[in-house]
Write a protein that holds these residues in place. Structure first.
Motif, PDB file in Angstrom:
ATOM      1  N   THR A  39      -4.124   0.827   6.477  1.00 50.09           N
ATOM      2  CA  THR A  39      -3.965   1.827   5.424  1.00 50.09           C
ATOM      3  C   THR A  39      -3.635   1.172   4.093  1.00 50.09           C
ATOM      4  OG1 THR A  39      -3.243   3.458   7.056  1.00 50.09           O
ATOM      5  CG2 THR A  39      -2.699   3.910   4.757  1.00 50.09           C
ATOM      6  N   ALA A  40      -2.715   0.219   4.091  1.00 51.81           N
ATOM      7  CA  ALA A  40      -2.322  -0.474   2.858  1.00 51.81           C
ATOM      8  C   ALA A  40      -3.516  -1.193   2.242  1.00 51.81           C
ATOM      9  CB  ALA A  40      -1.186  -1.454   3.143  1.00 51.81           C
ATOM     10  N   GLU A  41      -4.302  -1.871   3.059  1.00 50.48           N
ATOM     11  CA  GLU A  41      -5.468  -2.592   2.543  1.00 50.48           C
ATOM     12  C   GLU A  41      -6.459  -1.648   1.867  1.00 50.48           C
ATOM     13  OE1 GLU A  41      -6.986  -4.687   5.932  1.00 50.48           O
ATOM     14  OE2 GLU A  41      -5.271  -6.060   5.981  1.00 50.48           O
ATOM     15  N   LEU A  43      -5.817   1.500   0.728  1.00 52.06           N
ATOM     16  CA  LEU A  43      -5.214   2.133  -0.446  1.00 52.06           C
ATOM     17  C   LEU A  43      -5.193   1.158  -1.623  1.00 52.06           C
ATOM     18  CD1 LEU A  43      -2.204   4.127   1.031  1.00 52.06           C
ATOM     19  CD2 LEU A  43      -4.267   5.060  -0.034  1.00 52.06           C
ATOM     20  N   PHE A  44      -4.828  -0.088  -1.377  1.00 50.03           N
ATOM     21  CA  PHE A  44      -4.751  -1.096  -2.422  1.00 50.03           C
ATOM     22  C   PHE A  44      -6.094  -1.237  -3.144  1.00 50.03           C
ATOM     23  CE2 PHE A  44      -4.810  -5.443  -4.082  1.00 50.03           C
ATOM     24  CZ  PHE A  44      -3.614  -5.449  -4.799  1.00 50.03           C
ATOM     25  N   HIS A  47      -6.591   1.219  -6.031  1.00 50.54           N
ATOM     26  CA  HIS A  47      -5.707   1.086  -7.205  1.00 50.54           C
ATOM     27  C   HIS A  47      -5.009   2.394  -7.569  1.00 50.54           C
ATOM     28  CE1 HIS A  47      -7.550  -2.817  -7.726  1.00 50.54           C
ATOM     29  NE2 HIS A  47      -8.736  -2.240  -7.699  1.00 50.54           N
ATOM     30  N   VAL A  51       0.766   7.712  -4.541  1.00 53.41           N
ATOM     31  CA  VAL A  51       0.272   8.002  -3.198  1.00 53.41           C
ATOM     32  C   VAL A  51       1.191   9.068  -2.600  1.00 53.41           C
ATOM     33  CG1 VAL A  51      -0.197   7.104  -0.887  1.00 53.41           C
ATOM     34  CG2 VAL A  51      -0.607   5.654  -2.894  1.00 53.41           C
ATOM     35  N   LEU A  69       4.940   1.177   3.789  1.00 55.42           N
ATOM     36  CA  LEU A  69       3.661   1.241   3.088  1.00 55.42           C
ATOM     37  C   LEU A  69       3.857   0.964   1.595  1.00 55.42           C
ATOM     38  CD1 LEU A  69       0.663   1.727   3.444  1.00 55.42           C
ATOM     39  CD2 LEU A  69       1.090   4.167   3.174  1.00 55.42           C
ATOM     40  N   ALA A  70       4.903   1.523   1.011  1.00 62.50           N
ATOM     41  CA  ALA A  70       5.189   1.287  -0.412  1.00 62.50           C
ATOM     42  C   ALA A  70       5.418  -0.195  -0.684  1.00 62.50           C
ATOM     43  CB  ALA A  70       6.401   2.110  -0.847  1.00 62.50           C
ATOM     44  N   ARG A  72       4.218  -2.733   0.942  1.00 64.78           N
ATOM     45  CA  ARG A  72       2.924  -3.436   1.046  1.00 64.78           C
ATOM     46  C   ARG A  72       2.065  -3.229  -0.192  1.00 64.78           C
ATOM     47  NH1 ARG A  72       1.298  -3.730   7.189  1.00 64.78           N
ATOM     48  NH2 ARG A  72       3.370  -3.658   8.060  1.00 64.78           N
ATOM     49  N   LEU A  73       2.249  -2.088  -0.853  1.00 61.43           N
ATOM     50  CA  LEU A  73       1.462  -1.766  -2.038  1.00 61.43           C
ATOM     51  C   LEU A  73       2.163  -2.181  -3.330  1.00 61.43           C
ATOM     52  CD1 LEU A  73       0.236   1.787  -0.996  1.00 61.43           C
ATOM     53  CD2 LEU A  73      -1.138  -0.299  -1.111  1.00 61.43           C
ATOM     54  N   MET A  75       4.823  -0.681  -4.513  1.00 56.96           N
ATOM     55  CA  MET A  75       5.166   0.584  -5.157  1.00 56.96           C
ATOM     56  C   MET A  75       6.579   1.003  -4.775  1.00 56.96           C
ATOM     57  SD  MET A  75       1.565   2.632  -4.516  1.00 56.96           S
ATOM     58  CE  MET A  75       1.618   3.722  -5.937  1.00 56.96           C
TER      59      MET A  75
END
Length: 87
Positions: A39-41, A43-44, A47, A51, A69-70, A72-73, A75
């Motif tokens: 999911t992170a890959e 979403l990243f 851009h 989210v 998840l945040a 990893r992004l 955020m």
């Protein structure tokens, strides 16, 4: 005269339903860690500026999925529980 300035914000909403399948995974019950990485890959690559997550779990076994998840992004995470009691 004031000049109008437009700002675009990319918002993505996603349901992280526990146990959801990952494309290419052999079973629908792929590990939480694997699903978060996938999911992170994805979403990243989009851009996003914001989210919005539904069904992001917090458990002793898997931790706080929205915070993970945040991180990893790169955020920040703001969490609000939807249900007042565990199901």
């Amino acid at each position: 005269m004031l000049r109008e300035r437009r700002v675009r914000i990319r918002v993505i909403t996603l349901n992280l339903l526990h146990g959801a399948p990952i494309p290419g995974a052999r079973t629908a019950r792929a590990s939480v860690e694997r699903r978060l990485q996938w999911t992170a890959e994805h979403l990243f690559a989009e851009h996003p500026d914001v989210v919005l997550l539904q069904e992001a779990s917090i458990s002793r076994r898997h931790g706080h999925t929205a915070e993970a998840l945040a991180r990893r992004l790169g955020m920040d995470c703001v969490y609000a529980r939807a249900n007042p009691t565990p199901l």
